[in-house]
Design an enzyme around this catalytic site. Structure first.
Site, PDB file in Angstrom:
ATOM      1  N   HIS A 149      85.274  10.246  62.667  1.00  0.00           N
ATOM      2  CA  HIS A 149      85.932   8.954  62.480  1.00  0.00           C
ATOM      3  C   HIS A 149      85.544   8.363  61.121  1.00  0.00           C
ATOM      4  O   HIS A 149      84.408   8.506  60.674  1.00  0.00           O
ATOM      5  CB  HIS A 149      85.498   7.964  63.557  1.00  0.00           C
ATOM      6  CG  HIS A 149      85.845   8.376  64.948  1.00  0.00           C
ATOM      7  ND1 HIS A 149      85.013   9.147  65.716  1.00  0.00           N
ATOM      8  CD2 HIS A 149      86.936   8.114  65.711  1.00  0.00           C
ATOM      9  CE1 HIS A 149      85.575   9.347  66.910  1.00  0.00           C
ATOM     10  NE2 HIS A 149      86.740   8.737  66.928  1.00  0.00           N
TER      11      HIS A 149
ATOM     12  N   SER B  65      88.155  10.288  73.040  1.00  0.00           N
ATOM     13  CA  SER B  65      87.154   9.812  74.008  1.00  0.00           C
ATOM     14  C   SER B  65      87.586  10.100  75.436  1.00  0.00           C
ATOM     15  O   SER B  65      88.696   9.774  75.829  1.00  0.00           O
ATOM     16  CB  SER B  65      86.963   8.303  73.895  1.00  0.00           C
ATOM     17  OG  SER B  65      86.908   7.899  72.569  1.00  0.00           O
TER      18      SER B  65
ATOM     19  N   ASN C 137      92.125  -0.181  77.218  1.00  0.00           N
ATOM     20  CA  ASN C 137      91.855  -1.619  77.361  1.00  0.00           C
ATOM     21  C   ASN C 137      93.015  -2.350  76.708  1.00  0.00           C
ATOM     22  O   ASN C 137      93.718  -1.777  75.875  1.00  0.00           O
ATOM     23  CB  ASN C 137      90.548  -1.978  76.643  1.00  0.00           C
ATOM     24  CG  ASN C 137      90.569  -1.582  75.169  1.00  0.00           C
ATOM     25  OD1 ASN C 137      90.432  -0.393  74.844  1.00  0.00           O
ATOM     26  ND2 ASN C 137      90.794  -2.531  74.301  1.00  0.00           N
TER      27      ASN C 137
ATOM     28  N   HIS D  13      82.733  -0.854  74.557  1.00  0.00           N
ATOM     29  CA  HIS D  13      82.919   0.594  74.539  1.00  0.00           C
ATOM     30  C   HIS D  13      82.856   1.177  75.956  1.00  0.00           C
ATOM     31  O   HIS D  13      83.520   2.163  76.260  1.00  0.00           O
ATOM     32  CB  HIS D  13      81.843   1.226  73.646  1.00  0.00           C
ATOM     33  CG  HIS D  13      81.991   2.702  73.467  1.00  0.00           C
ATOM     34  ND1 HIS D  13      83.141   3.277  72.946  1.00  0.00           N
ATOM     35  CD2 HIS D  13      81.152   3.737  73.739  1.00  0.00           C
ATOM     36  CE1 HIS D  13      82.989   4.591  72.923  1.00  0.00           C
ATOM     37  NE2 HIS D  13      81.799   4.897  73.385  1.00  0.00           N
TER      38      HIS D  13
ATOM     39  N   HIS E  91      80.716  12.274  72.329  1.00  0.00           N
ATOM     40  CA  HIS E  91      81.477  13.329  71.657  1.00  0.00           C
ATOM     41  C   HIS E  91      80.553  14.512  71.424  1.00  0.00           C
ATOM     42  O   HIS E  91      79.445  14.355  70.938  1.00  0.00           O
ATOM     43  CB  HIS E  91      82.001  12.837  70.312  1.00  0.00           C
ATOM     44  CG  HIS E  91      83.096  11.830  70.443  1.00  0.00           C
ATOM     45  ND1 HIS E  91      84.057  11.656  69.500  1.00  0.00           N
ATOM     46  CD2 HIS E  91      83.367  10.964  71.413  1.00  0.00           C
ATOM     47  CE1 HIS E  91      84.879  10.710  69.885  1.00  0.00           C
ATOM     48  NE2 HIS E  91      84.471  10.261  71.046  1.00  0.00           N
TER      49      HIS E  91
ATOM     50  N   ALA F 273      91.838   7.136  72.413  1.00  0.00           N
ATOM     51  CA  ALA F 273      91.757   5.914  73.209  1.00  0.00           C
ATOM     52  C   ALA F 273      92.272   4.798  72.307  1.00  0.00           C
ATOM     53  O   ALA F 273      91.974   4.784  71.111  1.00  0.00           O
ATOM     54  CB  ALA F 273      90.317   5.651  73.603  1.00  0.00           C
TER      55      ALA F 273
ATOM     56  N   MET G 124      91.217   3.517  66.132  1.00  0.00           N
ATOM     57  CA  MET G 124      90.400   3.834  64.953  1.00  0.00           C
ATOM     58  C   MET G 124      90.440   5.312  64.583  1.00  0.00           C
ATOM     59  O   MET G 124      89.527   5.799  63.918  1.00  0.00           O
ATOM     60  CB  MET G 124      88.946   3.432  65.219  1.00  0.00           C
ATOM     61  CG  MET G 124      88.768   2.001  65.686  1.00  0.00           C
ATOM     62  SD  MET G 124      87.051   1.704  66.157  1.00  0.00           S
ATOM     63  CE  MET G 124      87.207   0.140  67.051  1.00  0.00           C
ATOM     64  N   SER G 125      91.472   6.016  65.007  1.00  0.00           N
ATOM     65  CA  SER G 125      91.498   7.461  64.725  1.00  0.00           C
ATOM     66  C   SER G 125      92.936   7.929  64.524  1.00  0.00           C
ATOM     67  O   SER G 125      93.826   7.125  64.263  1.00  0.00           O
ATOM     68  CB  SER G 125      90.856   8.223  65.891  1.00  0.00           C
ATOM     69  OG  SER G 125      91.663   8.130  67.041  1.00  0.00           O
TER      70      SER G 125
ATOM     71  N   TYR H 103      84.989   5.321  60.643  1.00  0.00           N
ATOM     72  CA  TYR H 103      83.945   4.294  60.814  1.00  0.00           C
ATOM     73  C   TYR H 103      82.536   4.880  60.846  1.00  0.00           C
ATOM     74  O   TYR H 103      81.556   4.171  60.693  1.00  0.00           O
ATOM     75  CB  TYR H 103      84.193   3.440  62.075  1.00  0.00           C
ATOM     76  CG  TYR H 103      84.169   4.181  63.392  1.00  0.00           C
ATOM     77  CD1 TYR H 103      82.982   4.649  63.947  1.00  0.00           C
ATOM     78  CD2 TYR H 103      85.353   4.392  64.103  1.00  0.00           C
ATOM     79  CE1 TYR H 103      82.967   5.322  65.157  1.00  0.00           C
ATOM     80  CE2 TYR H 103      85.344   5.064  65.316  1.00  0.00           C
ATOM     81  CZ  TYR H 103      84.149   5.529  65.833  1.00  0.00           C
ATOM     82  OH  TYR H 103      84.141   6.195  67.024  1.00  0.00           O
ATOM     83  N   GLU H 104      82.444   6.190  61.043  1.00  0.00           N
ATOM     84  CA  GLU H 104      81.118   6.804  61.034  1.00  0.00           C
ATOM     85  C   GLU H 104      80.571   6.906  59.614  1.00  0.00           C
ATOM     86  O   GLU H 104      79.394   7.224  59.434  1.00  0.00           O
ATOM     87  CB  GLU H 104      81.181   8.199  61.658  1.00  0.00           C
ATOM     88  CG  GLU H 104      81.462   8.190  63.154  1.00  0.00           C
ATOM     89  CD  GLU H 104      81.656   9.590  63.701  1.00  0.00           C
ATOM     90  OE1 GLU H 104      80.646  10.263  63.962  1.00  0.00           O
ATOM     91  OE2 GLU H 104      82.812  10.019  63.857  1.00  0.00           O
TER      92      GLU H 104
END
Ligand code: HPA
Length: 276
Positions: free
Chosen positions: A85, A32, A237, A249, A63, A115, A213-214, A87-88
């Protein structure tokens, strides 16, 4: 249809038909906010994921979903501008397929960026963190299922997944740029929810410094094929519960924007010094 090896070959053949035979030295997965770096390659060739046989298509806002091949600091590199990802909804096998295609193209080294939420309370938003190791306790392995012995062994060692000589270069180049480069353990969470504060405390107790998450699926696939990996996180963050403020996000994207120039400079310097 085909098995994995055949799919890799077909995808690699298509990419070669677009980029020619000149070897690509480094694969880069740009997380990201960092995708812009790909626009700085010289002699860029863009290949949409949708055009590559067997590639999934990226769905996440922010993306772009394409490969960008070109020259950075004199090295021919292939950037993934946008990644897949878990989560997709993709299977882990789909998430790592592009890395396997890079391998089929002869690429031996992988730079992964992402990120991440800071778990280590000495980190600050905007810090970069060299990934020295990872923790993945959840979700299946990208290597689950039939093993292709000529890609890598069924049971494989993950020690040294994050390459020491590449880490040394990153440290040195960050120092010469006067940049702080934190170091630590990246813990994989499946998302798409951010972690709960309790999960973040658990992650800390387990020894992690950042959550995200990646990256981990890609690093596992690369390690299986004995590719060298360099991983760098941008702490966009502080992870949930640390600063007593809600996560979103937008904050992740905003920090990515603020940091991208410095992050890009570091990647350029590391690429220039990349040891082969
Ligand atoms: N958690 C998980 N993934 C993330 C975060 C986070 O706090 N920030 C950016 N990606």
């Amino acid at each position: 249809m085909e098995n994995l090896k055949e799919k890799m070959q077909e995808a690699a053949m298509y990419i070669t038909s677009r980029i020619g035979e000149e070897p690509v030295l480094i694969g880069m997965v740009l997380g990201s906010g960092l995708g812009d770096l790909a626009e700085q390659l010289e002699d860029r060739i863009y290949i949409s994921y949708k055009d590559v046989p067997f590639f999934p298509v990226s769905t996440v806002f922010g993306h772009k979903g394409r490969l960008v091949v070109g020259t950075l600091e004199g090295k021919r590199v292939m950037c993934m501008q946008g990644r897949f990802h878990y989560y997709e909804g993709y299977g882990m096998d789909q998430v790592v397929f592009p890395i396997q295609v890079m391998h089929a193209l002869g690429i031996k080294d992988l730079l992964v960026t992402n990120a991440a939420g800071g778990v280590n309370t000495s980190f600050k938003v905007g810090d970069l963190m060299l990934i020295t190791d990872h923790i993945k306790l959840i979700a299946d392995s990208p290597m689950r299922g039939p093993n292709y012995d000529d890609l890598g062994p069924r049971f494989f060692d993950m020690t040294g997944t994050y390459d020491k000589s590449l880490m040394a270069i990153a440290r040195k180049e960050a120092a010469s740029l006067g940049m702080t480069l934190q170091e630590g353990i990246y813990m994989f969470f499946a998302g798409p929810s951010f972690e709960t504060p309790a999960e973040v405390r658990a992650a800390r107790i387990l020894g992690s410094d950042a959550v995200g998450m990646s990256t981990v699926p890609e690093a596992i696939a690369a390690s299986h094929m004995r590719m060298r990996v360099l991983g760098i996180s941008c702490i966009t963050n502080m992870a949930a519960g640390i600063l007593q403020q809600p996560l979103n996000h937008e904050e992740v994207m905003e920090t990515g924007e603020l940091v991208k120039e410095g992050f890009g400079n570091l990647i350029r310097r590391v690429t220039r010094q990349w040891p082969f």
